[in-house]
Write a protein that holds these residues in place. Structure first.
Motif, PDB file in Angstrom:
ATOM      1  N   ILE A   2       0.854  -1.189   0.000  1.00 22.59           N
ATOM      2  CA  ILE A   2       0.000   0.000   0.000  1.00 22.59           C
ATOM      3  C   ILE A   2       0.890   1.240   0.000  1.00 22.59           C
ATOM      4  O   ILE A   2       1.703   1.444   0.912  1.00 22.59           O
ATOM      5  N   ALA A   3       0.755   2.049  -1.056  1.00 18.48           N
ATOM      6  CA  ALA A   3       1.526   3.290  -1.179  1.00 18.48           C
ATOM      7  C   ALA A   3       0.774   4.392  -0.447  1.00 18.48           C
ATOM      8  O   ALA A   3      -0.309   4.798  -0.862  1.00 18.48           O
ATOM      9  N   ALA A   4       1.364   4.841   0.649  1.00 19.96           N
ATOM     10  CA  ALA A   4       0.685   5.840   1.495  1.00 19.96           C
ATOM     11  C   ALA A   4       1.639   6.958   1.896  1.00 19.96           C
ATOM     12  O   ALA A   4       1.401   7.665   2.866  1.00 19.96           O
ATOM     13  N   SER A   7       2.469  13.332   0.168  1.00 20.33           N
ATOM     14  CA  SER A   7       2.277  14.467   1.081  1.00 20.33           C
ATOM     15  C   SER A   7       0.895  15.097   0.942  1.00 20.33           C
ATOM     16  O   SER A   7       0.507  15.935   1.754  1.00 20.33           O
ATOM     17  N   GLY A   8       0.139  14.719  -0.078  1.00 17.15           N
ATOM     18  CA  GLY A   8      -1.245  15.193  -0.206  1.00 17.15           C
ATOM     19  C   GLY A   8      -1.369  16.677  -0.467  1.00 17.15           C
ATOM     20  O   GLY A   8      -2.276  17.326   0.050  1.00 17.15           O
ATOM     21  N   GLU A   9      -0.488  17.182  -1.311  1.00 15.92           N
ATOM     22  CA  GLU A   9      -0.483  18.634  -1.542  1.00 15.92           C
ATOM     23  C   GLU A   9      -1.789  19.150  -2.146  1.00 15.92           C
ATOM     24  O   GLU A   9      -2.316  20.185  -1.731  1.00 15.92           O
ATOM     25  N   ARG A  10      -2.304  18.434  -3.144  1.00 13.25           N
ATOM     26  CA  ARG A  10      -3.510  18.934  -3.820  1.00 13.25           C
ATOM     27  C   ARG A  10      -4.750  18.885  -2.922  1.00 13.25           C
ATOM     28  O   ARG A  10      -5.686  19.646  -3.106  1.00 13.25           O
ATOM     29  N   GLN A  78       9.203   5.116  -6.148  1.00 13.08           N
ATOM     30  CA  GLN A  78      10.275   4.817  -5.187  1.00 13.08           C
ATOM     31  C   GLN A  78       9.682   4.234  -3.909  1.00 13.08           C
ATOM     32  O   GLN A  78      10.241   3.318  -3.305  1.00 13.08           O
ATOM     33  N   SER A  79       8.537   4.760  -3.497  1.00 13.41           N
ATOM     34  CA  SER A  79       7.848   4.203  -2.324  1.00 13.41           C
ATOM     35  C   SER A  79       7.465   2.748  -2.586  1.00 13.41           C
ATOM     36  O   SER A  79       7.664   1.878  -1.733  1.00 13.41           O
ATOM     37  N   VAL A  80       6.909   2.504  -3.775  1.00 15.60           N
ATOM     38  CA  VAL A  80       6.510   1.140  -4.125  1.00 15.60           C
ATOM     39  C   VAL A  80       7.744   0.234  -4.141  1.00 15.60           C
ATOM     40  O   VAL A  80       7.719  -0.881  -3.613  1.00 15.60           O
TER      41      VAL A  80
HETATM   42  N1  CTP Z   1       2.625   8.100  -2.823  1.00 13.29           N
HETATM   43  C1  CTP Z   1       3.682   7.469  -2.173  1.00 13.29           C
HETATM   44  N2  CTP Z   1       4.926   8.040  -2.160  1.00 13.29           N
HETATM   45  C2  CTP Z   1       5.142   9.220  -2.770  1.00 13.29           C
HETATM   46  C3  CTP Z   1       4.095   9.870  -3.459  1.00 13.29           C
HETATM   47  C4  CTP Z   1       2.835   9.290  -3.465  1.00 13.29           C
HETATM   48  O1  CTP Z   1       3.488   6.396  -1.599  1.00 13.29           O
HETATM   49  N3  CTP Z   1       6.362   9.754  -2.714  1.00 13.29           N
HETATM   50  C5  CTP Z   1       1.291   7.509  -2.788  1.00 13.29           C
HETATM   51  C6  CTP Z   1       0.259   8.415  -2.131  1.00 13.29           C
HETATM   52  O2  CTP Z   1       0.315   8.261  -0.711  1.00 13.29           O
HETATM   53  C7  CTP Z   1      -1.043   7.969  -2.744  1.00 13.29           C
HETATM   54  C8  CTP Z   1      -0.616   7.412  -4.104  1.00 13.29           C
HETATM   55  O3  CTP Z   1       0.806   7.308  -4.092  1.00 13.29           O
HETATM   56  O4  CTP Z   1      -1.684   6.932  -2.007  1.00 13.29           O
HETATM   57  C9  CTP Z   1      -1.100   8.275  -5.253  1.00 13.29           C
HETATM   58  O5  CTP Z   1      -0.453   9.546  -5.214  1.00 13.29           O
HETATM   59  P1  CTP Z   1      -1.197  10.938  -5.136  1.00 13.29           P
HETATM   60  O6  CTP Z   1      -2.665  10.763  -5.265  1.00 13.29           O
HETATM   61  O7  CTP Z   1      -0.468  11.864  -6.029  1.00 13.29           O
HETATM   62  O8  CTP Z   1      -0.968  11.345  -3.575  1.00 13.29           O
HETATM   63  P2  CTP Z   1      -0.012  12.496  -3.010  1.00 13.29           P
HETATM   64  O9  CTP Z   1       1.286  12.452  -3.727  1.00 13.29           O
HETATM   65  O10 CTP Z   1      -0.024  12.332  -1.544  1.00 13.29           O
HETATM   66  O11 CTP Z   1      -0.840  13.816  -3.394  1.00 13.29           O
HETATM   67  P3  CTP Z   1      -0.287  15.137  -4.145  1.00 13.29           P
HETATM   68  O12 CTP Z   1       0.295  14.669  -5.445  1.00 13.29           O
HETATM   69  O13 CTP Z   1      -1.478  15.990  -4.274  1.00 13.29           O
HETATM   70  O14 CTP Z   1       0.771  15.699  -3.217  1.00 13.29           O
END
Ligand code: CTP
Ligand code: MG
Length: 223
Positions: A2-4, A7-10, A78-80
């Protein structure tokens, strides 16, 4: 996996999206519950926002799901990749915590389709697109309009042969910063990928509006 770790910017909630409350739980908890309920899943590895590993561990305990936690990387792939380092099964399912409506039955369906066809490298949850999609230049001049009948929106969960996904990630270090979908790496490496039509709403929470819609859909599900 699970990719979590994003940072949830949007979403703009002032912290990682995985921890934002949705239907009385942190968003991540919904995916953990779905994977916990999936019969095909043996072990769960979560890529956490770096520094928040303990918080992710606590959410897993609260959801009564056993999971290992690893710090994520700068980009999603990279997280995956980091979480994949802790996986030792032949098949792996990759899922975004940003899709909290996913159900265990969908995870089981894509794993069964992958397990049942040795020609396949991956099976991806997907939905037909409803908008007409245009490919455009940076200046937004339209380059082409592909026929909508053949266009699908790729989602997660995505199931893969673990060795194939690992090799695909290793093969494209240049793409890891930008790619938003693991299947794309497998396709580039020549792997056969099948789309599995998602049976119910599997919304990705990106913006505050998405969060409100997810809230409504979860409320409908319980009621
Ligand atoms: N994700 C992750 N590692 C990162 C970037 C994203 O594990 N470096 C995960 C997010 O947690 C999310 C999924 O990939 O579950 C999809 O990414 P996205 O919807 O873009 O989430 P965020 O990157 O958190 O949001 P934003 O792009 O708005 O910052
Ligand atoms: Mg992102």
């Amino acid at each position: 996996v699970i990719a979590a770790a994003g940072s949830g910017e949007r979403l703009g909630a002032g912290g990682p999206k995985a921890f934002v409350e949705l239907g009385g739980r942190p968003m991540l908890a919904w995916s953990l519950l779905a994977f916990g309920a999936a019969e095909s899943i043996g072990e769960i590895v979560v890529a956490a926002p770096p520094g928040s590993e303990d918080r992710v561990g606590a959410i897993a305990i609260e959801a009564n799901v056993e999971g290992r936690v690893t710090p994520g990387g700068d980009a999603r792939s990279q997280s995956v990749g980091r979480a994949l380092d802790l996986v030792d099964s032949d098949l792996v399912v990759v899922h975004d915590a940003a899709r909290p409506l996913t159900q265990g039955s969908l995870v089981d369906e894509i794993v069964a389709r992958l397990a049942g066809d040795t020609d396949l490298a991956g099976v991806v949850a997907a939905a037909p697109v409803t908008d007409t999609i245009k490919e455009a230049s940076h200046a937004r001049r339209v380059i082409r309009t592909p026929e909508r009948d053949h266009l699908w929106a790729a989602q997660t969960p995505q199931a893969f042969r673990t060795d194939v996904l690992r090799a695909a990630i290793a093969q494209h270090p240049d793409l890891l910063g930008t790619v938003s979908d693991d299947a794309m790496l497998v396709e580039r490496a020549g792997g056969e990928v099948l789309l599995h039509r998602t049976p119910s709403e599997n919304l990705k929470v990106t913006t505050p509006l998405d969060l409100r819609i997810a809230e409504m859909l979860l409320a409908d599900r319980d009621g």
